[in-house]
Design an enzyme around this catalytic site. Structure first.
Site, PDB file in Angstrom:
ATOM      1  N   LYS A  64       0.843  -1.205   0.000  1.00  0.00           N
ATOM      2  CA  LYS A  64       0.000   0.000   0.000  1.00  0.00           C
ATOM      3  C   LYS A  64       0.876   1.253   0.000  1.00  0.00           C
ATOM      4  CE  LYS A  64      -3.930  -2.331   0.789  1.00  0.00           C
ATOM      5  NZ  LYS A  64      -3.386  -3.700   0.936  1.00  0.00           N
ATOM      6  N   ARG A  92       9.360  17.375 -45.622  1.00  0.00           N
ATOM      7  CA  ARG A  92       9.022  18.652 -44.987  1.00  0.00           C
ATOM      8  C   ARG A  92       7.680  19.164 -45.518  1.00  0.00           C
ATOM      9  NH1 ARG A  92      12.668  21.044 -41.873  1.00  0.00           N
ATOM     10  NH2 ARG A  92      11.408  22.944 -42.022  1.00  0.00           N
ATOM     11  N   HIS A 127      16.467  28.766 -46.239  1.00  0.00           N
ATOM     12  CA  HIS A 127      17.867  28.879 -45.853  1.00  0.00           C
ATOM     13  C   HIS A 127      18.414  27.487 -45.565  1.00  0.00           C
ATOM     14  CE1 HIS A 127      15.467  28.917 -42.153  1.00  0.00           C
ATOM     15  NE2 HIS A 127      16.494  28.308 -41.577  1.00  0.00           N
ATOM     16  N   SER A 187      -9.502  12.847 -46.351  1.00  0.00           N
ATOM     17  CA  SER A 187      -9.618  12.967 -47.814  1.00  0.00           C
ATOM     18  C   SER A 187      -8.467  12.264 -48.527  1.00  0.00           C
ATOM     19  CB  SER A 187      -9.638  14.446 -48.218  1.00  0.00           C
ATOM     20  OG  SER A 187      -8.370  15.039 -47.963  1.00  0.00           O
ATOM     21  N   GLY A 188      -7.373  12.039 -47.801  1.00  0.00           N
ATOM     22  CA  GLY A 188      -6.196  11.420 -48.399  1.00  0.00           C
ATOM     23  C   GLY A 188      -5.269  12.417 -49.073  1.00  0.00           C
TER      24      GLY A 188
END
Length: 477
Positions: A96, A374, A380, A405-406
């Site tokens: 306990k 990404r 940059h 919707s894919g």
């Protein structure tokens, strides 16, 4: 061996749900041992109990408090007792434990030095207290959610009998660990209390206590507490039985009595499932518990929500919250793993941003490299379209969170293909089911989903988590 595997192995081998409390209580020690030094007498008695019961029980439960009360000799007695228990029988230390500050070091002590398999914990310091005990993958905890002490009733029944605190403890503790990590401890003579706990936690192992006190009804306890396989309960051997010189014979008789009720209960449940499938769901969805937990941590919300696709739905599924709940996240990863491990590929690719934590966790589990396309190319630095190392011609499995919707997942897959990678399979957690898999196939991709929206809504509705109106709103889409 994982605790619950070890436990179930002993339940099967000894055909027993019984556990024995190895408690050096001088007041309960038989007179035949009282002429000795008290520690020697208790040691001889405990050895006798182990020898007489090892073939007829599934676990032993020494109560730490009894050993502590005897001082240093008591702790030495605990070490001897733990060593005397056959290694194949699991040990549940009844501690306990409730101190947050000592939880990490105490978990290390009991699991790595003392070698116990599971421990009882108090719930009131919350998940932070329980977590250090759950980092040991082959161990388990039992959370105290109810006691039979009359003085505790004012707390346990608060604020109302319809919505008592002990049920809130059960509900909350389910989010702390999986059924393979966390069970419940219930002390009660009231079968109604056990029935309500079983209803909230149908998948949890319950260790019952105090059922032999006045007012207890073993048959009723078994009827409401056993799961559909005739398991799910750990039953204590009565303390007064442990003083008997004929302990072996008496415990075999008790085991036979319990097994008779188990057999009847299993037959009754099986027959009910044929005639009343909408009431008694004997065969649950394999991810039943996970679906309920996703709802309980607000991964599924109701209202008018605009999706990334521009469509307006009467609900919103936010899987980003799973990363804040390690137990749920672990189960989600297992769902993905069961699909991905059967595919042929060289690398995983997560679709930013929602599925990146999932893809990372999955890559660690499968010990495979990961990349990701990404969402936008930086103006940059390296201006990379794909982050991570890869070779042209490699096969990539794409991981995303939900198919609506894919559009976004196929855009990500197209970026990978433009870098010379091959994409054949797209794996998501939830399929919205509006023909999106067919759309993927038409574009050259195989779609896989851990769950469909219809499976989720069905489980939530059957479990009473959503009402008829919400169910219709979900199924009408």
């Amino acid at each position: 061996m994982i605790f619950f595997d070890k436990l179930h192995q002993n339940i099967s081998q000894n055909q027993s749900l019984l556990f024995v409390g190895l408690d050096p209580n001088p007041e309960m020690m038989p007179g035949r041992y009282s002429s000795q030094d008290i520690i020697d007498g208790l040691w001889d008695w405990l050895q006798f109990i182990i020898a007489e019961t090892a073939d007829f029980v599934c676990a032993y439960k020494p109560t730490l408090g009894f050993y502590e009360a005897l001082g240093v000799p008591g702790l030495e007695l605990l070490q001897k007792t733990l060593a005397a228990i056959p290694s194949h029988i699991p040990i549940i230390l009844d501690a306990k434990h409730s101190d947050l500050n000592t939880s990490t070091i105490f978990a290390k002590t009991v699991f790595t030095q003392w070698g116990v398999d599971a421990i009882t914990l108090s719930p009131y310091t919350g998940q932070d207290h329980v977590a250090p005990f759950l980092v040991y993958p082959d161990k388990a905890v039992f959370i105290l959610c109810s006691t039979s002490n009359p003085g505790a009733e004012a707390l346990q029944q608060y604020p109302t009998r319809e919505s008592p605190l002990y049920l809130q403890v059960v509900q909350e503790s389910k989010n702390w660990g999986t059924p393979e990590q966390l069970g419940l401890e219930v002390g009660t003579t009231n079968a109604e209390v056990l029935a309500r706990i079983r209803q909230v936690a149908p998948e949890r192992m319950i260790m019952v206590r105090s059922i032999w006190a006045e007012g207890g009804n073993l048959n009723r306890i078994l009827e409401v507490g056993l799961n559909t396989d005739g398991n799910g309960l750990l039953i204590p051997v009565p303390q007064d039985m442990l003083a008997s010189a004929n302990l072996s014979k008496e415990i075999q008789s008790l085991r036979a009595e319990i097994n008779q009720v188990r057999d009847i209960t299993v037959r009754d449940v099986a027959s009910c499932s044929v005639w009343l499938p909408d009431v008694f769901t004997v065969k649950q969805h394999p991810l039943h518990d996970l679906i309920l937990q996703l709802y309980d941590i607000d991964c599924i919300m109701f209202g008018n929500f605009v999706q990334a696709s521009g469509a307006v739905f009467p609900y919103y599924i936010d899987l980003r919250k799973i990363i804040s709940n390690p137990q749920v996240f672990n189960q989600v990863l297992s769902g993905y793993e069961n699909i991905v491990k059967n595919l042929t590929f060289d690398r995983l690719a997560g679709i930013p941003y929602g599925s990146l934590p999932t893809a990372t966790g999955l890559a660690l589990r499968l010990n495979c490299p990961m990349i990701f396309p990404r969402k936008e190319v930086k103006a940059h630095g390296t201006r990379r379209l794909i982050e991570g190392n890869f070779r042209t011609g490699e096969v990539v499995v794409v991981v995303d969170d939900i198919l609506i919707s894919g559009k976004s997942v196929m855009e990500g897959a197209d970026k990978l293909k433009s870098a010379g990678l091959n994409v054949h399979d797209i794996v998501v957690f939830i399929d919205h089911e509006q023909g999106v898999k067919d759309k993927l196939q038409a574009n050259g991709y195989r779609g896989h989903a851990v769950l469909t929206i219809s499976e989720i809504t069905s489980v939530l509705h059957q479990a009473g988590r959503i009402n008829d109106e919400q169910f219709l709103a979900l199924t009408a889409e």
